[in-house]
Design a protein around this motif. Structure first.
Motif, PDB file in Angstrom:
ATOM      1  N   ILE A  15       0.840  -1.208   0.000  1.00 26.88           N
ATOM      2  CA  ILE A  15       0.000   0.000   0.000  1.00 26.88           C
ATOM      3  C   ILE A  15       0.869   1.250   0.000  1.00 26.88           C
ATOM      4  O   ILE A  15       0.595   2.224  -0.715  1.00 26.88           O
ATOM      5  CB  ILE A  15      -0.948  -0.012   1.221  1.00 26.88           C
ATOM      6  CG1 ILE A  15      -1.945  -1.170   1.107  1.00 26.88           C
ATOM      7  CG2 ILE A  15      -1.695   1.319   1.325  1.00 26.88           C
ATOM      8  CD1 ILE A  15      -2.807  -1.355   2.344  1.00 26.88           C
ATOM      9  N   LEU A  16       1.946   1.214   0.798  1.00 22.47           N
ATOM     10  CA  LEU A  16       2.841   2.365   0.840  1.00 22.47           C
ATOM     11  C   LEU A  16       3.517   2.588  -0.511  1.00 22.47           C
ATOM     12  O   LEU A  16       3.727   3.735  -0.935  1.00 22.47           O
ATOM     13  CB  LEU A  16       3.902   2.163   1.922  1.00 22.47           C
ATOM     14  CG  LEU A  16       3.400   2.232   3.375  1.00 22.47           C
ATOM     15  CD1 LEU A  16       4.500   1.829   4.334  1.00 22.47           C
ATOM     16  CD2 LEU A  16       2.890   3.625   3.710  1.00 22.47           C
ATOM     17  N   ALA A  17       3.858   1.503  -1.195  1.00 26.03           N
ATOM     18  CA  ALA A  17       4.442   1.643  -2.531  1.00 26.03           C
ATOM     19  C   ALA A  17       3.453   2.323  -3.466  1.00 26.03           C
ATOM     20  O   ALA A  17       3.832   3.171  -4.296  1.00 26.03           O
ATOM     21  CB  ALA A  17       4.841   0.273  -3.066  1.00 26.03           C
ATOM     22  N   GLY A  18       2.182   1.981  -3.325  1.00 25.14           N
ATOM     23  CA  GLY A  18       1.159   2.651  -4.122  1.00 25.14           C
ATOM     24  C   GLY A  18       1.013   4.118  -3.776  1.00 25.14           C
ATOM     25  O   GLY A  18       0.599   4.929  -4.613  1.00 25.14           O
ATOM     26  N   ASP A  19       1.382   4.471  -2.554  1.00 30.59           N
ATOM     27  CA  ASP A  19       1.343   5.876  -2.132  1.00 30.59           C
ATOM     28  C   ASP A  19       2.566   6.651  -2.597  1.00 30.59           C
ATOM     29  O   ASP A  19       2.655   7.859  -2.372  1.00 30.59           O
ATOM     30  CB  ASP A  19       1.254   5.971  -0.604  1.00 30.59           C
ATOM     31  CG  ASP A  19      -0.065   5.454  -0.056  1.00 30.59           C
ATOM     32  OD1 ASP A  19      -1.061   5.504  -0.796  1.00 30.59           O
ATOM     33  OD2 ASP A  19      -0.092   5.005   1.109  1.00 30.59           O
ATOM     34  N   GLY A  20       3.527   5.960  -3.208  1.00 27.53           N
ATOM     35  CA  GLY A  20       4.766   6.619  -3.608  1.00 27.53           C
ATOM     36  C   GLY A  20       5.833   6.552  -2.545  1.00 27.53           C
ATOM     37  O   GLY A  20       6.844   7.246  -2.627  1.00 27.53           O
ATOM     38  N   LEU A  21       5.614   5.702  -1.518  1.00 26.42           N
ATOM     39  CA  LEU A  21       6.557   5.573  -0.415  1.00 26.42           C
ATOM     40  C   LEU A  21       7.145   4.166  -0.375  1.00 26.42           C
ATOM     41  O   LEU A  21       7.301   3.564   0.692  1.00 26.42           O
ATOM     42  CB  LEU A  21       5.852   5.887   0.914  1.00 26.42           C
ATOM     43  CG  LEU A  21       5.438   7.355   1.103  1.00 26.42           C
ATOM     44  CD1 LEU A  21       4.457   7.491   2.250  1.00 26.42           C
ATOM     45  CD2 LEU A  21       6.663   8.219   1.359  1.00 26.42           C
ATOM     46  N   GLY A  22       7.489   3.658  -1.544  1.00 29.61           N
ATOM     47  CA  GLY A  22       8.017   2.302  -1.620  1.00 29.61           C
ATOM     48  C   GLY A  22       9.340   2.127  -0.910  1.00 29.61           C
ATOM     49  O   GLY A  22       9.696   1.009  -0.505  1.00 29.61           O
ATOM     50  N   LYS A  23      10.122   3.203  -0.749  1.00 27.97           N
ATOM     51  CA  LYS A  23      11.437   3.101  -0.113  1.00 27.97           C
ATOM     52  C   LYS A  23      11.432   3.546   1.354  1.00 27.97           C
ATOM     53  O   LYS A  23      12.483   3.604   1.987  1.00 27.97           O
ATOM     54  CB  LYS A  23      12.449   3.946  -0.892  1.00 27.97           C
ATOM     55  CG  LYS A  23      12.680   3.449  -2.317  1.00 27.97           C
ATOM     56  CD  LYS A  23      13.729   4.297  -3.022  1.00 27.97           C
ATOM     57  CE  LYS A  23      13.978   3.778  -4.429  1.00 27.97           C
ATOM     58  NZ  LYS A  23      14.999   4.588  -5.142  1.00 27.97           N
ATOM     59  N   VAL A  24      10.264   3.849   1.888  1.00 28.83           N
ATOM     60  CA  VAL A  24      10.206   4.326   3.252  1.00 28.83           C
ATOM     61  C   VAL A  24      10.509   3.168   4.219  1.00 28.83           C
ATOM     62  O   VAL A  24      10.213   1.998   3.945  1.00 28.83           O
ATOM     63  CB  VAL A  24       8.817   4.942   3.546  1.00 28.83           C
ATOM     64  CG1 VAL A  24       7.753   3.864   3.672  1.00 28.83           C
ATOM     65  CG2 VAL A  24       8.861   5.795   4.797  1.00 28.83           C
ATOM     66  N   ARG A  25      11.091   3.503   5.367  1.00 31.72           N
ATOM     67  CA  ARG A  25      11.444   2.484   6.365  1.00 31.72           C
ATOM     68  C   ARG A  25      10.168   2.076   7.107  1.00 31.72           C
ATOM     69  O   ARG A  25       9.443   2.925   7.652  1.00 31.72           O
ATOM     70  CB  ARG A  25      12.467   3.070   7.337  1.00 31.72           C
ATOM     71  CG  ARG A  25      13.002   2.095   8.376  1.00 31.72           C
ATOM     72  CD  ARG A  25      14.015   1.158   7.765  1.00 31.72           C
ATOM     73  NE  ARG A  25      14.589   0.259   8.760  1.00 31.72           N
ATOM     74  CZ  ARG A  25      15.692   0.544   9.460  1.00 31.72           C
ATOM     75  NH1 ARG A  25      16.311   1.709   9.268  1.00 31.72           N
ATOM     76  NH2 ARG A  25      16.183  -0.329  10.323  1.00 31.72           N
TER      77      ARG A  25
END
Length: 539
Positions: free
Chosen positions: A215-225
């Protein structure tokens, strides 16, 4: 990061802030005010944050109701501050735990955090003067409008954002659509913690973590910790402390946060503007504009008047003196247009050309519109509109400016060719010669009439001199008049050609000042805007 590296990053950030501000200023009057205002707010926040303590890193804990955010705050800070807040009259105010109180006051004043607590060292997190500020914030899904406003404000101000989610509501649309997705550009200063992992078995925990990361990758945060933790059992708390400690020790968070703000503002400004450069003003389009304006401003009428006026004046100066006076009854074409006068100040003079009618105005409008369309081709919509507007503004002043330019153009009306003087002198000599012959013949006729002795007149080839004088004077005068008319026609065309060049140059100068230069100013502004925006965005 070394101190040298921090200084370099700070200088880079300063240049990007200056570029973003330059882009904002250049876009004033072109892009909508709300878009420019949002950029201004980013710049204001960045300026304010950079003026405050660079030795402190502000880490904010954000979460929904029931996510265990406050419990995790207590676990990480090894305190019970957040629990104590439940006994306060209101839970809408943020709470700060501080390690290194010196210099934190103005920063917390700027954040509008009233409740502040200096905490003892926590192993693996912070020593006494680490410079860490942990904030426990209200729930972002609170039914209280004040709480949501505080969260939205803090999202734009803290250095590091820690989003605390729980296994039941980790996919809730509110957190993803309203907060995480809009902050996708801030992945470098964002942590996501899946709390309450003690409620899941090993298999479910892995599945939920995998789902959350998707879901985070879909938000544009695929590299977030993304970390798993349990405030209740303490699992993962030490790992979270270590991540926060590393961020604080490196002292990059403030710069990275502000850099992300600038990048996001630059991207949004680029979206509001659109991409592209204007084609620009080309020599051919300028020439077409000047040509169309010349026609609309009656330059051909003036050129024709110059031609006819010169021919008239030439005939007056070189024609047969016996008949040339009749030309005085024919009005001078230039004078009828109030042109070619030496007794007026050109800058105050106006022509008597007919005012522009509907066809002339339509021609002028079409010429200006075509010029602006060609020059603005390729420019984004708002900038294309600004370029066209600049051309339209100049168009309103064209009629009077063109008339004054024509009135002030030297048409060389007062310049008299030397051959006029020669022909005029010869004409008068011929007239005097003919008049002398007539007078001589008259005297002879009078003597004969009164029966007086008539002297013998000189002859040449049998022709008496008085007769030759009359014939020669008349023939010479007519020949000079015919020759003068032919030469006058050639000279009139040359004079009209020179006048046309001068008039067209005057019209071109007006077009340059009223239309071309304003358009070029807007095109240059667009180029500078794009350059500034490029400099403000990450490489």
């Amino acid at each position: 990061m070394s101190r040298h590296g921090l200084v370099r990053e700070s200088s880079l950030l300063q240049r990007r802030l200056e570029s973003l501000n330059a882009a904002r200023e250049l876009a004033e009057g072109v892009l909508p005010d709300p878009d420019l205002q949002s950029v201004y707010e980013v710049l204001e926040r960045a300026t304010s944050r950079r003026s405050l303590s660079a030795d402190h890193t502000v880490v904010g804990f954000f979460g929904a109701t029931g996510s265990g955010k406050s419990s995790l705050f207590n676990a990480v800070s090894d305190s019970s501050l957040a629990t104590a807040t439940a006994r306060r009259p209101t839970t809408s105010a943020p709470l700060a735990g501080i390690w290194g109180e010196e210099g934190s006051g103005p920063l917390l004043d700027w954040l509008d955090v009233k409740e502040r607590h200096t905490l003892p060292p926590v192993p693996g997190l912070a020593e006494e003067n680490t410079g860490l500020v942990l904030l426990d914030l209200p729930d972002f899904d609170s039914t209280r409008v004040e709480n949501r406003e505080i969260v939205q404000r803090m999202v734009g101000m803290v250095d590091v954002l820690v989003w605390v989610l729980d296994p039941q509501k980790y996919a809730d649309a509110t957190v993803h659509h309203d907060f995480l997705r809009p902050m996708a550009s801030h992945g470098a200063v964002t942590l996501v913690v899946l709390n309450q992992m003690d409620k899941l078995n090993t298999a479910d925990a892995a599945a939920v973590m995998q789902s959350l990361e998707g879901i985070l990758a879909g938000d544009g945060l695929g590299k977030v910790r993304v970390l798993g933790a349990s405030a209740l059992t303490g699992d993962g708390v030490q790992s979270l402390r270590a991540v926060i400690r590393k961020v604080v020790v490196q002292r990059e968070a403030t710069t990275e946060r502000l850099a992300a703000d600038v990048a996001k503002a630059a991207v949004e400004l680029a979206k509001a503007s659109g991409e592209g450069e204007a084609r620009g003003v080309k020599g051919g389009t300028k020439a077409r504009l000047a040509s169309e304006l010349s026609t609309a401003a009656n330059v051909p009428v003036v050129v024709d008047a110059v031609h006819r006026s010169f021919k008239r004046e030439s005939a007056k100066r070189t024609g047969w003196p016996v008949t040339r006076w009749l030309l005085r009854f024919r009005p001078d074409p230039l004078r009828r247009l109030n042109l070619g006068r030496d007794d007026t100040r050109p800058e105050l003079n106006r022509t008597s050309l007919p005012p522009a009618g509907a066809p002339e105005r339509a021609r002028t409008d079409a010429a200006v519109r075509d010029f602006a369309d060609d020059a603005s081709a390729g420019a984004p919509g708002p900038w294309r509109a600004a370029i066209r507007s600049a051309a339209r503004d100049g168009r309103e002043e064209l009629p009077d400016a063109l008339d004054q330019a024509i009135a002030g153009t030297d048409l060389l009306a007062g310049k008299r060719p030397l051959w006029w003087l020669l022909f005029n002198t010869l004409q008068w000599i011929a007239l005097v010669l003919a008049a002398g012959g007539l007078g001589w013949l008259g005297v002879l006729a009078a003597l004969g009439y009164f029966q007086m002795p008539v002297p013998e007149v000189p002859r040449t080839e049998g022709w008496p001199w008085p007769t030759l004088m009359v014939a020669g004077g008349v023939v010479l005068g007519i020949a000079l008049a015919i020759t003068g008319r032919i030469l006058g026609g050639w000279a009139a065309r040359a004079r009209a050609s020179r006048a046309a060049k001068r008039l067209k140059a005057a019209v071109a100068a007006v077009a340059e000042q009223r239309i071309v230069e304003p358009v070029e100013v807007e095109i240059t502004r667009l180029k500078a805007f794009n350059a500034a925006l490029k400099a403000a965005r990450p490489g």
